[in-house]
Design a protein around this motif. Structure first.
Motif, short mmCIF file in Angstrom:
data_model
loop_
_atom_site.label_atom_id
_atom_site.label_comp_id
_atom_site.label_asym_id
_atom_site.label_seq_id
_atom_site.Cartn_x
_atom_site.Cartn_y
_atom_site.Cartn_z
N ARG A 44 -13.03 -30.91 -14.20
CA ARG A 44 -14.38 -30.98 -13.64
C ARG A 44 -14.39 -31.92 -12.43
O ARG A 44 -13.52 -32.77 -12.28
N LEU A 45 -15.43 -31.76 -11.63
CA LEU A 45 -15.60 -32.57 -10.43
C LEU A 45 -16.92 -33.32 -10.52
O LEU A 45 -17.97 -32.73 -10.80
N CYS A 46 -16.86 -34.63 -10.28
CA CYS A 46 -18.09 -35.41 -10.19
C CYS A 46 -18.77 -35.11 -8.85
O CYS A 46 -18.16 -35.29 -7.78
N GLU A 47 -20.00 -34.66 -8.91
CA GLU A 47 -20.71 -34.31 -7.68
C GLU A 47 -21.10 -35.53 -6.86
O GLU A 47 -21.40 -35.42 -5.67
N GLN A 48 -21.09 -36.71 -7.50
CA GLN A 48 -21.50 -37.92 -6.79
C GLN A 48 -20.34 -38.58 -6.04
O GLN A 48 -20.44 -38.85 -4.85
N CYS A 49 -19.24 -38.83 -6.74
CA CYS A 49 -18.11 -39.55 -6.10
C CYS A 49 -16.93 -38.64 -5.80
O CYS A 49 -15.93 -39.09 -5.23
N LEU A 50 -17.01 -37.36 -6.22
CA LEU A 50 -15.98 -36.35 -5.93
C LEU A 50 -14.63 -36.67 -6.57
O LEU A 50 -13.58 -36.32 -6.04
N LEU A 51 -14.67 -37.30 -7.74
CA LEU A 51 -13.44 -37.52 -8.49
C LEU A 51 -13.21 -36.33 -9.41
O LEU A 51 -14.05 -36.00 -10.25
N LEU A 52 -12.05 -35.67 -9.26
CA LEU A 52 -11.63 -34.62 -10.18
C LEU A 52 -11.12 -35.27 -11.46
O LEU A 52 -10.35 -36.24 -11.41
N GLN A 53 -11.50 -34.71 -12.63
CA GLN A 53 -11.13 -35.39 -13.88
C GLN A 53 -11.20 -34.44 -15.06
O GLN A 53 -11.86 -33.40 -15.00
N ILE A 54 -10.50 -34.82 -16.12
CA ILE A 54 -10.62 -34.14 -17.40
C ILE A 54 -11.09 -35.17 -18.43
O ILE A 54 -10.93 -36.38 -18.21
N PRO A 55 -11.64 -34.73 -19.56
CA PRO A 55 -12.04 -35.68 -20.59
C PRO A 55 -10.83 -36.42 -21.16
O PRO A 55 -9.72 -35.87 -21.23
N ALA A 56 -11.03 -37.67 -21.55
CA ALA A 56 -9.95 -38.49 -22.13
C ALA A 56 -9.86 -38.20 -23.63
O ALA A 56 -10.39 -38.94 -24.45
N LEU A 57 -9.20 -37.11 -23.96
CA LEU A 57 -9.10 -36.68 -25.35
C LEU A 57 -7.84 -37.22 -26.03
O LEU A 57 -7.75 -37.23 -27.25
N ILE A 58 -6.85 -37.62 -25.24
CA ILE A 58 -5.61 -38.20 -25.76
C ILE A 58 -5.45 -39.56 -25.12
O ILE A 58 -5.53 -39.69 -23.90
N THR A 59 -5.22 -40.58 -25.91
CA THR A 59 -5.10 -41.93 -25.35
C THR A 59 -3.70 -42.15 -24.79
O THR A 59 -2.73 -41.50 -25.22
N PRO A 60 -3.53 -43.07 -23.84
CA PRO A 60 -2.20 -43.41 -23.38
C PRO A 60 -1.29 -43.88 -24.51
O PRO A 60 -0.07 -43.63 -24.48
#
Length: 413
Positions: A44-60
């Motif tokens: 997904r893309l944040c319409e405000q800051c334009l950061l492409l990202q996926i949900p954090a479903l798996i932790t580091p």
């Protein structure tokens, strides 16, 4: 879902790759009859800051406590790291009085070149097995995750760094703001931060959807990276466009008090703007491009099967597992794959359960087609596998468009 950089709830769907296992969760034979956890892989893309990202479903912690990836198995990547150290030494005047810290230092692939030049350094690597490999080759390495507390402790024990290197890790952190502040904590007030990260311009322009997997929580343009680094009081002063990983950014950043952006920053921002990536509409071509890659690859593999051709893979990278799962490629279309990393031998790819063998298996079997999954290393792998043409085999790369590599033949030897 909220944007992890600006907290906006305005996120637009860019590409839904379905649900896949974690890309480095290779299976041993005992787990083949057991179920696997899968997680949505939705960009997904944040319409405000334009950061492409996926949900954090798996932790580091799920991924990096023990890790299957060792950087030193790629000759070209080790050479790239050595060139970077040479460049940094010249550019920043690094020497015996300097201090260099690398975050996510892996098996010492980069800092070993600093050690060889007598430059004091420290690696910060969370994976126990990979950090042990770094120490075994003489690279000082702490086994810990970088966060604000560990950064403060490292600085108190070792002093502030003249150079902090964070190659191919800035995408791997769900706590983006805390991690950015931790990078600033490591850095001296007149120090330099160097970050390498895959460029979202190439992701969108060339349909490089296989760079999307659960280890990568966000995907950067220079524009969005500037906004992220500003959280830690860091300013991008220079940028380089690299060929690595299908097209990457090398960002040079400094604390705000000493920072002044150079002309290449403006040039790359203009390049992104011309590509439409400073507005949400510019990202919507990624989905049809990914679908076109999938359809072309599946048509090719189905044709090979209809013709009775034997098809095997080369490499078992994280990106390859996104490709295999999204395309639904299993052992009926790809008999097995091989990898230089002994950790993966005798295991199976997550989700698609394709067996992984040592590279020598290809020479023994002489398949008709070798499908190269780490297509971003085409120059290196084509050199390693040029002899496949001797028995009439083909070397095929799935991206950025399906194409064949140059090979030797009996005629031209």
């Amino acid at each position: 879902m909220q944007c992890r950089l600006c907290d906006s709830g305005q996120l637009t769907s860019v590409l839904d790759l379905g649900a896949t296992p974690a890309c480095e969760s290779f299976l041993d034979s005992e787990r083949l009859e057991s179920p696997e956890m899968t997680y949505p892989l939705h960009l997904r893309l944040c319409e405000q800051c334009l950061l492409l990202q996926i949900p954090a479903l798996i932790t580091p912690e799920d991924t990096f406590t023990e890790y299957a990836y060792f950087s030193s198995f790629s000759d070209s990547w080790v050479s790239h790291a050595e060139d970077f150290v040479d460049t940094a030494v010249r550019r920043l005047g690094l020497g015996a009085e300097s201090f260099v810290v690398e975050v996510a230092s892996n098996d010492g692939y980069l800092l070993r070149h600093a050690v060889a030049r007598g430059i004091p350094c420290l690696g910060i690597e969370p994976s126990v097995n990979v950090g042990a490999a770094a120490r075994a080759v003489g690279v000082p390495t702490e086994t810990t995750f970088l966060h604000e507390d560990s950064a403060a402790r490292v600085r108190a024990e070792h002093g502030a760094a003249d150079l902090v290197v964070a190659n191919n890790v800035y995408a791997h952190i769900p706590d983006l703001r805390g991690f950015t502040r931790a990078l600033r904590t490591l850095l001296s007030d007149d120090g330099w931060l160097s970050i390498e990260v895959h460029h979202a311009l190439n992701l969108v322009r060339h349909g490089q959807f296989d760079t999307i997997y659960h280890e990568h929580f966000q995907y950067y343009t220079l524009h969005s990276a500037q906004r992220a680094l500003a959280v830690g009081g860091l300013t991008v002063v220079d940028v380089e466009l690299l060929d690595t990983h299908g097209g990457s950014l090398r960002l040079w950043a400094r604390p705000d008090a000493v920072a002044e952006p150079g002309p290449r920053v403006v040039e790359v921002l203009d390049l992104e703007r011309e590509a439409g990536l400073h507005t949400p509409a510019g990202y919507l071509d990624l989905a049809p491009r990914a679908e076109a890659v999938r359809q072309e690859l599946l048509r090719f593999l189905l044709d090979c099967r209809a013709q009775g051709k034997r098809v095997v893979g080369y490499g078992a990278p994280g990106k390859g597992n996104t490709l295999l799962n999204y395309c639904g490629i299993r052992p009926d279309l790809l008999e097995y794959t091989v990898d230089r990393n002994p950790y993966k031998h005798g295991r199976y790819t997550p989700g698609t359960r394709i067996p992984i063998h040592p590279p020598e298996r290809i020479d023994a079997d002489r398949p008709d087609v070798v499908l190269v999954l780490p297509w971003n290393l085409e120059t290196e792998i084509s050199a390693q596998l040029r002899h496949v043409g001797e028995w009439g085999g083909e070397l095929v790369y799935p991206l950025p468009v399906l194409h064949r590599g140059e090979l030797e033949t009996k005629v031209n030897r």
